[in-house]
Enzyme design. Structure first.
Site, short mmCIF file in Angstrom:
data_model
loop_
_atom_site.label_atom_id
_atom_site.label_comp_id
_atom_site.label_asym_id
_atom_site.label_seq_id
_atom_site.Cartn_x
_atom_site.Cartn_y
_atom_site.Cartn_z
N GLU A 177 45.03 24.25 -11.40
CA GLU A 177 45.13 23.74 -10.02
C GLU A 177 46.40 22.93 -9.79
O GLU A 177 46.43 21.72 -10.07
CB GLU A 177 43.90 22.87 -9.70
CG GLU A 177 43.94 22.33 -8.27
CD GLU A 177 42.74 21.45 -7.91
OE1 GLU A 177 42.00 21.03 -8.81
OE2 GLU A 177 42.57 21.18 -6.71
N LYS A 219 43.77 27.84 -8.75
CA LYS A 219 43.20 27.08 -7.62
C LYS A 219 44.35 26.43 -6.86
O LYS A 219 44.79 25.32 -7.18
CB LYS A 219 42.22 26.03 -8.15
CG LYS A 219 41.64 25.12 -7.07
CD LYS A 219 40.41 24.38 -7.56
CE LYS A 219 39.94 23.37 -6.52
NZ LYS A 219 38.60 22.88 -6.80
#
Ligand code: 13P
Length: 314
Positions: A177, A219
């Site tokens: 992420e 992500k």
């Protein structure tokens, strides 16, 4: 065998029509959200909130996996059933946030670097034994005057890749992420440039650290104008800019992309993700889903208010 296991977990996480639920707020982040609503900032309140989420009827019809926090993965329902057991029975794969948070970066005023690599191999192994099948690490990129710097992009990409390699060694699917924050008055175009640079840097480091692209999930943030940018964007503009950026920077071998929601409302985050799938699904090499925290939790949290009497409504 290792690769097959990672691929099987990824497949189960990216089932069509479902997404991931991020409920991995650190105690301090969870407490801040509780404080705004006057909810007590205690371990028991955090446990009760997570119990409310995980006992939502039919949750497994929409959520394929949920990301827990170190405190949460050790907690249980009031009847003693562990959260991990509850999730597994509902067909929701347990995941775990393993970074130690974004800290001020030395020599880089206004920028952050995520900590948590020390002792990570041992922690991952413990979480795996507790039932986790995937993990999450978040790097934070801030847009501002003269930032992000190359140093910040590279340092965050490097630790994300080192984390991802350790996850795969342990048989856990890494959620990678790199979040470009929405704070600021930057334009959609600036966000697109920074997001693309961040993703290229991340995938370069993932490659260098021998991370298996087929055994990970990205992500990212959506490509959006800053929260205080006077020129906000239509749903389709966000969908187009985001897909264009991802097509340029994310290898086709990556099976799935699950967006964070950031400071978007639940409605907007969902509408934008929906527009991406409606407009581009047949042309994309990866599945697009959600891994929202605030966009899913906030409306229910505001109804709950920490009160037992509001549990069913929430
Ligand atoms: P938000 O959806 O609230 O951005 O959180 C997602 C997340 O897991 C951040 O690490």
């Amino acid at each position: 065998m290792g690769e097959q296991e990672l691929a099987t977990t990824v497949q189960a996480m990216m089932q069509a029509g479902k997404g991931l639920l991020a409920m991995d707020e650190s105690n301090s982040t969870c407490n801040q959200r509780f404080a705004k609503l006057g909810i007590p900032q205690t371990e028991e309140a955090r446990r009760a909130w997570r119990e409310l989420i995980l006992t939502t009827p039919g949750l497994g019809e929409f959520i394929s996996g949920a990301i827990l926090y170190d405190e949460t993965i050790r907690q249980a329902k009031s009847d003693g059933t562990s959260f991990v057991k509850l999730m597994t029975e509902a067909g929701i794969i347990p995941g775990i946030k393993v970074d130690a948070g974004a800290k001020d970066m030395a020599g880089h005023p206004g920028e952050k670097i995520t900590e948590g690599l020390d002792g990570l191999r041992e922690r991952l192994s413990e979480y795996r034994q507790m039932g986790a099948r995937f993990a999450k690490w978040r790097g934070v990129i801030i847009i501002g005057e003269g930032i992000p710097s190359h140093g910040c992009l590279e340092a965050n990409a490097h630790v994300l890749a080192r984390y991802a390699a350790l996850c795969q060694e342990t048989g856990l699917v890494p959620i990678v992420e790199p979040e470009v924050l929405m704070d600021g008055d930057h334009t959609l175009e600036q966000c697109a440039r920074v997001t693309e640079a961040a993703l290229h840097t991340v995938f370069c480091q993932l490659y260098r650290q021998r991370v298996l692209f087929e055994g990970m999930i990205l992500k990212p943030n959506m490509v959006l104008p800053g929260l205080t940018c006077p020129q906000q964007a239509a749903v389709d503009e966000v969908a187009d800019a985001t897909v264009r950026c991802l097509l340029r920077a994310v290898p086709a071998a990556v099976p799935g992309i699950a967006f964070l929601s950031g400071s978007q409302s639940g409605e907007l985050a969902s509408a934008r993700l929906n527009a991406m799938n409606v407009r581009f699904k047949s042309r994309l090499p990866w599945a697009l889903a959600f891994s929202f925290a605030r966009a899913i939790q906030q409306p229910a949290l505001e109804i709950w208010q920490g009160e037992e009497a509001n549990v069913v409504a929430a």
